[in-house]
Scaffold this active site. Structure first.
Site, short mmCIF file in Angstrom:
data_model
loop_
_atom_site.label_atom_id
_atom_site.label_comp_id
_atom_site.label_asym_id
_atom_site.label_seq_id
_atom_site.Cartn_x
_atom_site.Cartn_y
_atom_site.Cartn_z
CE LYS A 193 4.76 7.84 -4.97
NZ LYS A 193 4.55 6.47 -5.43
CB THR A 247 0.25 5.19 10.89
OG1 THR A 247 -1.41 5.20 10.64
CG2 THR A 247 0.08 6.30 12.23
CB VAL A 249 4.55 6.57 4.88
CG1 VAL A 249 4.92 7.52 3.94
CG2 VAL A 249 5.24 5.47 4.50
CD GLU A 267 -8.40 11.27 5.03
OE1 GLU A 267 -8.45 10.28 5.76
OE2 GLU A 267 -8.84 12.34 4.80
CB CYS A 301 -8.00 2.70 4.95
SG CYS A 301 -9.25 3.49 4.32
CD GLU A 398 -3.76 -0.53 8.07
OE1 GLU A 398 -2.88 0.03 8.18
OE2 GLU A 398 -5.13 0.05 7.61
P1 NAP Z 1 2.47 3.40 2.12
O1 NAP Z 1 3.44 2.41 2.26
O2 NAP Z 1 2.40 4.57 3.31
O3 NAP Z 1 2.30 4.11 0.80
C1 NAP Z 1 1.31 4.96 0.52
C2 NAP Z 1 1.92 6.04 -0.91
O4 NAP Z 1 3.16 6.70 -0.31
C3 NAP Z 1 2.34 5.20 -2.09
O5 NAP Z 1 2.33 6.02 -3.20
C4 NAP Z 1 3.99 5.14 -1.64
O6 NAP Z 1 4.74 4.83 -2.67
C5 NAP Z 1 4.12 6.40 -1.13
N1 NAP Z 1 5.28 6.59 -0.09
C6 NAP Z 1 5.94 5.59 0.48
N2 NAP Z 1 6.84 6.14 1.27
C7 NAP Z 1 6.79 7.36 0.91
C8 NAP Z 1 7.68 8.56 1.90
N3 NAP Z 1 8.84 8.46 2.42
N4 NAP Z 1 7.57 9.69 0.95
C9 NAP Z 1 6.73 9.96 0.21
N5 NAP Z 1 5.70 8.96 -0.34
C10 NAP Z 1 6.04 7.79 0.24
O7 NAP Z 1 0.73 2.67 2.13
P2 NAP Z 1 0.26 1.60 1.17
O8 NAP Z 1 0.96 0.38 1.86
O9 NAP Z 1 0.45 1.84 -0.11
O10 NAP Z 1 -1.04 1.61 1.48
C11 NAP Z 1 -1.75 1.00 2.56
C12 NAP Z 1 -2.03 1.93 3.70
O11 NAP Z 1 -2.90 3.08 3.32
C13 NAP Z 1 -2.92 1.28 5.06
O12 NAP Z 1 -2.06 1.75 6.12
C14 NAP Z 1 -4.21 1.90 4.82
O13 NAP Z 1 -4.86 1.79 5.92
C15 NAP Z 1 -3.82 3.22 4.16
N6 NAP Z 1 -5.00 3.96 3.77
C16 NAP Z 1 -5.75 4.72 4.27
C17 NAP Z 1 -6.98 5.35 3.82
C18 NAP Z 1 -7.59 6.46 4.51
O14 NAP Z 1 -8.51 7.15 3.88
N7 NAP Z 1 -7.44 6.67 5.78
C19 NAP Z 1 -7.60 4.97 2.47
C20 NAP Z 1 -6.57 3.86 2.05
C21 NAP Z 1 -5.55 3.41 2.28
P3 NAP Z 1 5.37 3.58 -3.25
O15 NAP Z 1 4.13 2.75 -3.56
O16 NAP Z 1 6.06 3.76 -4.46
O17 NAP Z 1 6.14 3.02 -2.04
#
Ligand code: NAP
Length: 813
Positions: A193, A247, A249, A267, A301, A398
């Site tokens: 997804k 973190t 989620v 991640e 990230c 962050e």
């Molecule tokens: P996010 O809000 O956690 O969302 C990530 C994914 O999870 C999206 O597909 C989102 O869907 C889905 N999601 C949200 N809530 C969920 C739930 N309760 N159950 C299942 N899936 C759920 O993060 P983001 O804002 O998209 O991305 C930014 C974050 O990603 C930052 O914290 C960044 O540091 C981190 N990141 C980490 C890495 C790494 O390798 N460590 C790499 C890239 C990014 P929707 O979009 O439909 O809400």
């Protein structure tokens, strides 16, 4: 528009727009409306809710995408399940050819993928064209290789099964590659997804998979909100969840999957330090900062979002940085001369802006260069905030946008302390012309990727992932394979445990009434003389239980075999403190070389061997095993100590064959303090099979021995005392397993928990670990043959005892 002569005279960049024509044609072909990609086909669900994909640079609606409901998730998981058995049975060399076909097709469709990614996400075409898409192809090439080699090189492993994968919006294609490539190479099938704001490139990737002839159901891509994500996570037929995102989620997912037997890799976020020493090549470091924090508008990230500069060069460095920021070009992502594109959506723009205001209110000085900005679109100026305290929220949290915070330090110790002053641990960048200093600092910063005089380097051959609240698991490299493999002996754990409906239950789990005198059922005390009640073992010394309670140890026939202290929270805290001190002492256990640790393990084996009859007798009295079986357990325990004495200097890491001109070293670092709750079966062998790999690899441990049969563990501290084991490396607390484990899981200074108790306890350990995202390894109350070389001493033990840090060092002038 400037004419050629004007451009020549001013030496300004001219416009260099990339054409969106091919992307528009693709969108039009789909009537700008997408269904779900399941079984290599488009599934359009009548009446499904839709969600618009917007180009953040222009505000233009590119297409409508569909919102998956439970029926769609079920259909996708069923497709993946149907395909999985055949896909796993497909010989590795055939899977490799499919992977190669995908990789080639990515290269053939390189340009349209890059343009689409820039339009959907807002990132500069320079980046999507030169970084995102090439890395997408690279990952499929790299893992095609592992598919080819799997039968020979990974013959002790099988695929995990059906994998649910959830990715964020910042690198839609790259995150997809990190997830899908290792999974399908090793015989898994996937349901992925993408994030709501960036769905289109994943959908185009689906078509690439179909074009490559990959069997239907191997790769399924469904679009939907976080609710759909949650449906994937909780689906009973999904065997593993691989998640990249925040973190916050990640914590929810850890709790949702707790106790289910599903594998989980996370991640998560970061706040990575960028450390500049006085002897760094400052001009190179400036370019490094530009790349570290303003790559992808800072929505990275591992962005180097915390600048740490040595005090005596800080003024010069900041002045140079401000000057350089004044030359940055922000604008149309499809312009090839643009440094920074648009923020992904309005919500994120507001979040970033909100953080800058917080920075101001915390006393920070905000600098934004006076540069041209587009009149419309979600653009944000590169921003620098100085003068902040280390505890300021803007320094700790962050921001995930083009905002850099800066601090100074006086000496290397202070730099390391500031760098590690975070709950995250994803990456760090260290700049110094003194290679000894740079590598020393790199080895002391707690993070998964360390870039020396470089930044933001990635490659399929090198793992990427976090320490601490940046998550666990690695993506990329050989280490990334473990996330998608299960030992051949092991079925997918399906523990039978009804998840408690109320969160109140957490307060109940692990509660224990302290022990009291116990009337034996049998003939009474079976001992040959003076009463001897072993104490706890903390910091290399015997310690009375804090609560002054004592538990009886009975034989199967009900005789009193002995007594042990009944530990409580305070005993655990003391033990963690001792373990922590042994870890951080100078030189700590982790800093000793493998040769030294191996000698100590051999010495433990030697001393256990010298007392083997006594231990066998004790086992027999406690468990009622035959003399022969008891002796066999002691012998196997000695052998296991030899095994980990052997591994103490042979699992340090590898040189990774990345695309860097230089050296990329994967170091298998210890995790830190590990809390270990031992099984009741094979009380000595279980104890040693868990303790030995942990300490062999440089961890310090708090051991909770078998609750039922603890006496061989308490006898064992005399062996430790005579084997040169430094105080605090092994600490032993006896008592109620779950009561003691609960304190360990909740303790901030414990880095990982291994738990081999009940099904219920396994659930709670995974659930509670979300507090600080510590790593866990639990047995789900399922049987394990501790005598078996794989089950009792397989590679998993070493993997669980280590975390991989990749250090990148470019070479050349
Ligand atoms: P996010 O809000 O956690 O969302 C990530 C994914 O999870 C999206 O597909 C989102 O869907 C889905 N999601 C949200 N809530 C969920 C739930 N309760 N159950 C299942 N899936 C759920 O993060 P983001 O804002 O998209 O991305 C930014 C974050 O990603 C930052 O914290 C960044 O540091 C981190 N990141 C980490 C890495 C790494 O390798 N460590 C790499 C890239 C990014 P929707 O979009 O439909 O809400």
């Amino acid at each position: 528009m400037s004419d050629l002569l004007e451009i020549f005279n001013t030496m300004e960049y001219g416009p260099a727009p990339e054409s969106p024509a091919a992307v528009y044609a693709w969108l039009d072909e789909h009537q700008r409306k997408f269904g779900q990609f399941i079984n290599n086909q488009w599934v359009h669900v009548e009446g499904a809710d839709t969600y618009p994909s917007i180009d953040p640079a222009t505000g233009e609606k590119l297409a409508e995408t569909s919102q998956a409901d439970q029926a769609v998730v079920d259909q996708a998981v069923a497709a993946a399940r149907n395909a999985q058995k055949d896909w796993e049975k497909t010989p590795g060399r055939e899977r490799a050819r499919y992977m190669y076909a995908i990789a080639r097709n990515i290269q053939k469709h390189h340009r349209i993928l890059a343009v689409l990614e820039s339009m959907d996400n807002g990132k500069p075409i320079r980046e999507s064209r030169d970084i995102d898409v090439p890395l997408l192809a690279r990952h499929f090439y790299y893992y095609a290789g592992w598919a080819q080699l799997m039968e020979k090189e990974l013959h002790d492993y099988q695929a995990v099964g059906v994998v649910g994968q959830i990715i964020p919006w910042n690198f839609p294609l790259l995150m997809l590659a990190w997830k899908i490539a290792p999974a399908v190479a090793t015989g898994n099938t996937v349901v992925l997804k993408p994030a709501s704001s960036t769905r289109l490139s994943a959908l185009m990737f689906g078509e690439i998979v179909a074009e490559a002839g990959v069997p239907p159901g191997v790769v399924n891509i469904i679009t939907g909100s976080s609710k759909a994500g949650s449906m994937i996570v909780t689906h009973p037929d999904v065997d593993k969840i691989a998640f990249t995102g925040s973190t916050e989620v990640g914590r929810i997912l850890r709790r949702q999957t707790a106790g289910s037997g599903k594998r989980l890799s996370l991640e998560l976020g970061g706040k990575s330090p960028f450390v500049v020493f006085e002897d760094a090549d400052l001009d190179s470091a400036i370019e490094g900062v530009i790349d570290a924090i303003w790559f992808n508008q800072g929505q990275v990230c591992c962005a180097g979002s915390r600048l740490l500069v040595q005090e005596n060069v800080a003024e010069t460095f900041i002045a140079k940085l401000k000057d350089r920021m004044g030359h940055m070009r922000v604008g149309n992502p499809l312009d090839k001369c643009i440094d920074m594109g648009a923020i992904v959506d309005k919500k994120q723009w507001d979040t970033v802006d909100g953080w800058v205001k917080v920075g101001q209110s915390e006393g920070g000085q905000v600098f934004q260069p006076d540069i041209d900005m587009p009149e419309k679109g979600l653009f944000y100026k590169p921003t620098l905030i100085t003068n902040l305290e280390p505890a300021a929220e803007t320094v700790q949290e962050e921001i995930f946008g083009p905002v850099l915070v800066s601090q100074t330090f006086r000496n290397p110790e202070e730099a390391i302390a500031l760098a590690n002053n975070t709950r995250y641990g994803l990456a760090a960048s260290v700049w110094s012309e003194n290679i000894n200093l740079a590598l020393d600092v790199a080895s002391k910063i707690k993070a998964g990727s360390l870039w020396v005089n470089c930044t933001n380097l990635f490659d399929g051959a090198s793992g990427f992932g976090g320490y601490r609240e940046s998550g666990f698991g690695r993506e990329g490299g050989r280490e990334g394979l473990h996330e998608y493999l299960r030992p051949t002996w092991q079925e997918r754990p399906r523990p039978e445990f009804a998840v408690p409906e109320s969160e109140e239950a957490i307060n109940q789990w692990g509660t224990a009434v302290p022990a009291r005198p116990l009337m034996p059922n049998g003939d009474g005390r079976k001992s040959d003389g003076v009463d001897r009640t072993p104490k706890m073992y903390v910091g290399g010394k015997q310690a009375r239980p804090d609560g002054h309670y004592t538990r009886a140890v009975l034989s199967p026939s009900g005789d009193l075999v002995g007594q042990v202290g009944d530990g409580n929270r305070k005993d655990i805290r003391n033990a963690v403190e001792a373990a922590h001190a042994a870890h951080t002492a100078k030189p700590g256990w982790a800093m000793r070389h493998g040769y030294n640790r191996s000698q100590i393990l051999y010495f433990i084996a030697e001393n256990l061997s010298a007392r083997k009859d006594e231990f066998a007798k004790r086992l027999r009295a406690m468990t009622g095993k035959s003399a022969k079986d008891s002796q066999a357990e002691v012998e196997a325990s000695i052998d296991r100590l030899f095994t980990y004495a052997a591994w103490a200097d042979k699992y340090g890491g590898t040189v990774q064959e990345t695309t860097l001109h230089g050296i990329t070293v994967a170091v298998n670092e210890p995790i830190g303090v590990i809390g270990i709750a031992c099984p009741d079966e094979e009380p000595l062998l279980g104890f040693i099979s868990l303790m030995a790999p942990a300490i062999a690899r440089g961890n310090t441990v708090v051991m909770i021995p078998s609750q039922q049969y603890p006496l061989t563990a308490t006898d064992f501290y005399q062996v430790l005392d005579t084997s040169d084991v430094p105080g605090g490396v092994v600490n032993i607390i006896t008592g109620d397993r779950d009561h003691l484990t609960k304190t360990l899981v909740q303790h901030e200074d414990v880095d990982s928990i291994w738990y081999f108790g009940s099904t219920e306890g396994s659930y709670w350990v995974e659930y509670e670990s979300a507090v600080n995202m510590k790593r866990t390894w639990v047995g789900y109350g399922l049987p394990r043959d501790w005598f078996d070389a794989e089950q009792g001493a397989g590679e998993t033990f070493l993997v669980e005892a280590t975390q991989v840090k990749n250090i990148w060092v470019p070479t050349g002038e």
